[in-house]
Design a protein around this motif. Sequence first.
Motif, PDB file in Angstrom:
ATOM      1  N   THR A  41       0.805  -1.222   0.000  1.00  0.00           N
ATOM      2  CA  THR A  41       0.000   0.000   0.000  1.00  0.00           C
ATOM      3  C   THR A  41       0.839   1.272   0.000  1.00  0.00           C
ATOM      4  O   THR A  41       0.299   2.350  -0.217  1.00  0.00           O
ATOM      5  N   HIS A  42       2.133   1.142   0.254  1.00  0.00           N
ATOM      6  CA  HIS A  42       2.993   2.323   0.197  1.00  0.00           C
ATOM      7  C   HIS A  42       4.448   1.882   0.025  1.00  0.00           C
ATOM      8  O   HIS A  42       4.812   0.764   0.386  1.00  0.00           O
ATOM      9  N   ALA A  43       5.229   2.790  -0.567  1.00  0.00           N
ATOM     10  CA  ALA A  43       6.651   2.517  -0.769  1.00  0.00           C
ATOM     11  C   ALA A  43       7.390   3.843  -0.798  1.00  0.00           C
ATOM     12  O   ALA A  43       6.883   4.834  -1.328  1.00  0.00           O
ATOM     13  N   GLU A  44       8.576   3.848  -0.226  1.00  0.00           N
ATOM     14  CA  GLU A  44       9.438   5.030  -0.240  1.00  0.00           C
ATOM     15  C   GLU A  44      10.744   4.635  -0.918  1.00  0.00           C
ATOM     16  O   GLU A  44      11.388   3.665  -0.522  1.00  0.00           O
ATOM     17  N   VAL A  45      11.115   5.379  -1.971  1.00  0.00           N
ATOM     18  CA  VAL A  45      12.280   5.023  -2.781  1.00  0.00           C
ATOM     19  C   VAL A  45      13.174   6.246  -2.931  1.00  0.00           C
ATOM     20  O   VAL A  45      12.692   7.344  -3.214  1.00  0.00           O
ATOM     21  N   VAL A  46      14.473   6.037  -2.747  1.00  0.00           N
ATOM     22  CA  VAL A  46      15.467   7.091  -2.960  1.00  0.00           C
ATOM     23  C   VAL A  46      16.600   6.494  -3.782  1.00  0.00           C
ATOM     24  O   VAL A  46      17.128   5.448  -3.441  1.00  0.00           O
ATOM     25  N   ALA A  47      16.953   7.171  -4.874  1.00  0.00           N
ATOM     26  CA  ALA A  47      18.099   6.777  -5.687  1.00  0.00           C
ATOM     27  C   ALA A  47      19.052   7.965  -5.730  1.00  0.00           C
ATOM     28  O   ALA A  47      18.634   9.095  -6.016  1.00  0.00           O
ATOM     29  N   HIS A  48      20.328   7.710  -5.458  1.00  0.00           N
ATOM     30  CA  HIS A  48      21.320   8.785  -5.341  1.00  0.00           C
ATOM     31  C   HIS A  48      22.569   8.420  -6.122  1.00  0.00           C
ATOM     32  O   HIS A  48      23.039   7.285  -6.055  1.00  0.00           O
ATOM     33  N   ASP A  49      23.097   9.377  -6.872  1.00  0.00           N
ATOM     34  CA  ASP A  49      24.350   9.198  -7.600  1.00  0.00           C
ATOM     35  C   ASP A  49      25.431   9.998  -6.881  1.00  0.00           C
ATOM     36  O   ASP A  49      25.443  11.229  -6.963  1.00  0.00           O
ATOM     37  N   PRO A  50      26.335   9.347  -6.142  1.00  0.00           N
ATOM     38  CA  PRO A  50      27.336  10.076  -5.368  1.00  0.00           C
ATOM     39  C   PRO A  50      28.272  10.940  -6.218  1.00  0.00           C
ATOM     40  O   PRO A  50      28.705  11.992  -5.777  1.00  0.00           O
ATOM     41  N   ALA A  51      28.562  10.512  -7.446  1.00  0.00           N
ATOM     42  CA  ALA A  51      29.503  11.267  -8.278  1.00  0.00           C
ATOM     43  C   ALA A  51      28.974  12.656  -8.621  1.00  0.00           C
ATOM     44  O   ALA A  51      29.720  13.633  -8.631  1.00  0.00           O
ATOM     45  N   SER A  52      27.684  12.765  -8.896  1.00  0.00           N
ATOM     46  CA  SER A  52      27.100  14.059  -9.261  1.00  0.00           C
ATOM     47  C   SER A  52      26.280  14.670  -8.128  1.00  0.00           C
ATOM     48  O   SER A  52      25.837  15.812  -8.237  1.00  0.00           O
ATOM     49  N   ASP A  53      26.028  13.890  -7.090  1.00  0.00           N
ATOM     50  CA  ASP A  53      25.143  14.243  -5.980  1.00  0.00           C
ATOM     51  C   ASP A  53      23.692  14.403  -6.449  1.00  0.00           C
ATOM     52  O   ASP A  53      22.876  14.998  -5.770  1.00  0.00           O
ATOM     53  N   GLY A  54      23.388  13.879  -7.624  1.00  0.00           N
ATOM     54  CA  GLY A  54      22.020  13.907  -8.121  1.00  0.00           C
ATOM     55  C   GLY A  54      21.189  12.838  -7.433  1.00  0.00           C
ATOM     56  O   GLY A  54      21.700  11.789  -7.046  1.00  0.00           O
ATOM     57  N   TYR A  55      19.903  13.108  -7.289  1.00  0.00           N
ATOM     58  CA  TYR A  55      19.024  12.115  -6.668  1.00  0.00           C
ATOM     59  C   TYR A  55      17.598  12.286  -7.157  1.00  0.00           C
ATOM     60  O   TYR A  55      17.207  13.338  -7.662  1.00  0.00           O
ATOM     61  N   ILE A  56      16.842  11.227  -7.005  1.00  0.00           N
ATOM     62  CA  ILE A  56      15.407  11.249  -7.220  1.00  0.00           C
ATOM     63  C   ILE A  56      14.796  10.444  -6.078  1.00  0.00           C
ATOM     64  O   ILE A  56      15.356   9.433  -5.652  1.00  0.00           O
ATOM     65  N   ALA A  57      13.687  10.908  -5.560  1.00  0.00           N
ATOM     66  CA  ALA A  57      13.022  10.208  -4.454  1.00  0.00           C
ATOM     67  C   ALA A  57      11.521  10.310  -4.645  1.00  0.00           C
ATOM     68  O   ALA A  57      11.019  11.296  -5.192  1.00  0.00           O
ATOM     69  N   TYR A  58      10.827   9.268  -4.207  1.00  0.00           N
ATOM     70  CA  TYR A  58       9.373   9.352  -4.231  1.00  0.00           C
ATOM     71  C   TYR A  58       8.778   8.545  -3.086  1.00  0.00           C
ATOM     72  O   TYR A  58       9.382   7.638  -2.549  1.00  0.00           O
ATOM     73  N   TYR A  59       7.557   8.948  -2.747  1.00  0.00           N
ATOM     74  CA  TYR A  59       6.725   8.204  -1.803  1.00  0.00           C
ATOM     75  C   TYR A  59       5.467   7.833  -2.575  1.00  0.00           C
ATOM     76  O   TYR A  59       4.760   8.702  -3.076  1.00  0.00           O
ATOM     77  N   TRP A  60       5.215   6.538  -2.717  1.00  0.00           N
ATOM     78  CA  TRP A  60       4.068   6.028  -3.449  1.00  0.00           C
ATOM     79  C   TRP A  60       3.065   5.478  -2.442  1.00  0.00           C
ATOM     80  O   TRP A  60       3.443   4.790  -1.498  1.00  0.00           O
ATOM     81  N   GLN A  61       1.785   5.782  -2.658  1.00  0.00           N
ATOM     82  CA  GLN A  61       0.745   5.356  -1.715  1.00  0.00           C
ATOM     83  C   GLN A  61      -0.509   4.964  -2.483  1.00  0.00           C
ATOM     84  O   GLN A  61      -0.942   5.678  -3.389  1.00  0.00           O
ATOM     85  N   ARG A  62      -1.097   3.837  -2.095  1.00  0.00           N
ATOM     86  CA  ARG A  62      -2.329   3.374  -2.722  1.00  0.00           C
ATOM     87  C   ARG A  62      -3.446   3.313  -1.686  1.00  0.00           C
ATOM     88  O   ARG A  62      -3.249   2.833  -0.569  1.00  0.00           O
ATOM     89  N   SER A  63      -4.607   3.806  -2.078  1.00  0.00           N
ATOM     90  CA  SER A  63      -5.815   3.609  -1.279  1.00  0.00           C
ATOM     91  C   SER A  63      -6.831   2.899  -2.172  1.00  0.00           C
ATOM     92  O   SER A  63      -6.503   2.493  -3.290  1.00  0.00           O
ATOM     93  N   GLU A  64      -8.048   2.771  -1.716  1.00  0.00           N
ATOM     94  CA  GLU A  64      -9.031   1.975  -2.453  1.00  0.00           C
ATOM     95  C   GLU A  64      -9.297   2.512  -3.862  1.00  0.00           C
ATOM     96  O   GLU A  64      -9.427   1.752  -4.806  1.00  0.00           O
ATOM     97  N   ARG A  65      -9.362   3.835  -4.014  1.00  0.00           N
ATOM     98  CA  ARG A  65      -9.696   4.415  -5.319  1.00  0.00           C
ATOM     99  C   ARG A  65      -8.712   5.509  -5.752  1.00  0.00           C
ATOM    100  O   ARG A  65      -9.067   6.395  -6.518  1.00  0.00           O
ATOM    101  N   GLU A  66      -7.473   5.418  -5.268  1.00  0.00           N
ATOM    102  CA  GLU A  66      -6.502   6.456  -5.616  1.00  0.00           C
ATOM    103  C   GLU A  66      -5.074   5.940  -5.449  1.00  0.00           C
ATOM    104  O   GLU A  66      -4.793   5.123  -4.579  1.00  0.00           O
ATOM    105  N   ILE A  67      -4.184   6.451  -6.287  1.00  0.00           N
ATOM    106  CA  ILE A  67      -2.747   6.250  -6.141  1.00  0.00           C
ATOM    107  C   ILE A  67      -2.113   7.629  -6.090  1.00  0.00           C
ATOM    108  O   ILE A  67      -2.422   8.493  -6.924  1.00  0.00           O
ATOM    109  N   ARG A  68      -1.254   7.852  -5.098  1.00  0.00           N
ATOM    110  CA  ARG A  68      -0.529   9.126  -4.966  1.00  0.00           C
ATOM    111  C   ARG A  68       0.964   8.884  -5.065  1.00  0.00           C
ATOM    112  O   ARG A  68       1.475   7.889  -4.561  1.00  0.00           O
TER     113      ARG A  68
END
Length: 126
Positions: A41-68
């Motif tokens: 029903t939920h997931a937290e993901v972080v991806a980081h590139d140490p060489a550039s210090d670039g990153y992307i992160a998200y928090y995914w959440q599902r309910s009965e009739r919605e995904i955020r």
Amino acid sequence: MIPFLPMLGALFEDLAGIVDESGCYDDTVISPRWPVAPTITHAEVVAHDPASDGYIAYYWQRSEREIRLYVTGSGRTAYVRLFLPAQALEQVVMTINWSPTIRYGGNSHYAGVALGRLHVMVAVSW
């Protein structure tokens, strides 16, 4: 530690759905596959590139009739593709930062949007 890199890459690209198009998370495709496992029903993901210090992160959440999906990162752009459960194929509304933006109808299994900035909440409801 090197033998684990292909496994981590597969995890990020396949299940977490993060594809780094630029090599430093400046342009990223985010397409989480969590809906294929109905008990997640939920997931937290972080991806980081140490060489550039670039990153992307998200928090995914599902309910009965919605995904955020709450997205943040150091990059410029991201393309979000949200995999929809089977019951969402009728009428889908995509909301960006709590403002209804796109309406989908038909038989697509994905709702997608290009983001010109990060630090965004994307939701699909049905």
